[in-house]
Design an enzyme around this catalytic site. Sequence first.
Site, PDB file in Angstrom:
ATOM      1  N   TYR A  39       0.722  -1.181  -0.099  1.00 20.25           N
ATOM      2  CA  TYR A  39      -0.016  -0.046  -0.091  1.00 20.25           C
ATOM      3  C   TYR A  39       0.932   1.080  -0.038  1.00 20.25           C
ATOM      4  O   TYR A  39       0.719   2.278  -0.697  1.00 20.25           O
ATOM      5  CB  TYR A  39      -0.906  -0.035   1.079  1.00 20.25           C
ATOM      6  CG  TYR A  39      -1.912   1.247   1.354  1.00 20.25           C
ATOM      7  CD1 TYR A  39      -3.006   1.457   0.499  1.00 20.25           C
ATOM      8  CD2 TYR A  39      -1.571   2.119   2.165  1.00 20.25           C
ATOM      9  CE1 TYR A  39      -3.606   2.600   0.555  1.00 20.25           C
ATOM     10  CE2 TYR A  39      -2.316   3.503   2.082  1.00 20.25           C
ATOM     11  CZ  TYR A  39      -3.429   3.478   1.293  1.00 20.25           C
ATOM     12  OH  TYR A  39      -4.124   4.612   1.558  1.00 20.25           O
ATOM     13  N   GLU A  61     -12.020   5.490   3.653  1.00 22.60           N
ATOM     14  CA  GLU A  61     -11.529   6.576   4.840  1.00 22.60           C
ATOM     15  C   GLU A  61     -12.451   6.526   5.472  1.00 22.60           C
ATOM     16  O   GLU A  61     -12.250   6.732   6.649  1.00 22.60           O
ATOM     17  CB  GLU A  61     -11.036   7.732   4.030  1.00 22.60           C
ATOM     18  CG  GLU A  61      -9.855   7.753   3.134  1.00 22.60           C
ATOM     19  CD  GLU A  61      -8.466   7.310   3.547  1.00 22.60           C
ATOM     20  OE1 GLU A  61      -8.561   7.239   5.172  1.00 22.60           O
ATOM     21  OE2 GLU A  61      -7.544   6.830   3.252  1.00 22.60           O
ATOM     22  N   TRP A  69      -5.145   2.057  10.085  1.00 20.40           N
ATOM     23  CA  TRP A  69      -5.571   1.726   8.565  1.00 20.40           C
ATOM     24  C   TRP A  69      -5.307   0.381   8.164  1.00 20.40           C
ATOM     25  O   TRP A  69      -5.849  -0.196   7.204  1.00 20.40           O
ATOM     26  CB  TRP A  69      -4.760   2.703   7.705  1.00 20.40           C
ATOM     27  CG  TRP A  69      -4.804   2.655   6.239  1.00 20.40           C
ATOM     28  CD1 TRP A  69      -4.083   2.105   5.436  1.00 20.40           C
ATOM     29  CD2 TRP A  69      -6.091   2.920   5.370  1.00 20.40           C
ATOM     30  NE1 TRP A  69      -4.290   2.134   4.099  1.00 20.40           N
ATOM     31  CE2 TRP A  69      -5.819   2.519   4.055  1.00 20.40           C
ATOM     32  CE3 TRP A  69      -7.315   3.278   5.981  1.00 20.40           C
ATOM     33  CZ2 TRP A  69      -6.718   2.631   3.141  1.00 20.40           C
ATOM     34  CZ3 TRP A  69      -8.235   3.419   4.896  1.00 20.40           C
ATOM     35  CH2 TRP A  69      -7.825   2.938   3.519  1.00 20.40           C
TER      36      TRP A  69
END
Length: 210
Positions: A39, A61, A69
Site C-alpha cells: 500500500y 477512509e 488503517w
Amino acid sequence: MPTQTPDAAATPDVPAATPARPLVTGRCFGDGDPLYEQYHDEEWGHPVHGEHALFERLALEGFQSGLAWITILRKRPAFRAAFADFDPEVVAEFGDDDVARLMADVGIVRNRAKIEATIANARALRDLHAQGRTLDEVLWSHAPDRADHVRPATWTDVPAVTAESRALARELKSLGFRFVGPTTAYAAMQACGLVDDHLATCPSVAVAVA
C-alpha cells in the site's frame, strides 16, 4: 493518514498469497508487513482518478475513522465483495435488506452509521452524475498547488486538516455526502494523491500529480 506501523509479530493474518515485496527499508510506514508495504509503495500518495476508484477510497477512509488503517487494508477484499466492488450505481440501490446483510458481515467493519453513510454517498454520487459532474472533478478541484511542495520532515509536520480539506468537506456535504469531515477529507486527499505526505527521508518514488 495511516496511523502507525505495526510490527511483524502483530500481523499474523496477512494473506499468505500477498506477493513478496522488493527489499526496501526505511519507509515512512509499512516496513515489516507485506500488505502495508505494498500500500505504501503503490498507492498512498499516488494520483487516483475514476469514479469507482475514488468512491472506494472515500468509503474506506470513512470506515477507517477511529481505527488503524491496516485493519481496513486487511478487510478490503471483504469490503469490495460486500459493496459490489464499490460500483456507486449498484450501492445507490442498496436498501434495508442490504444494511441488515452488511451488519451481519463479519468481514467488514459493522458500523451502521458508516454503512448507511456509504450508501447515502453512492446516492449523492449518482445525483452528481445526473448534474453532469463527477467525483473526480470535485475532489481534484481541491488539490493544493504542488509547485513548491516540500515533503514533511517528521509526522508532526503532517497536518490532520488543511484549508483545502475543509473546503472539500464543505462541498461534499453540500452535495449530500456524509461522514466526510475535514479530517476524513484530508485522509482521502492523501490516499488519492492530491497531496504527497511521504516523509522527506522515505525512499518512496515521487509521483507527478495528474
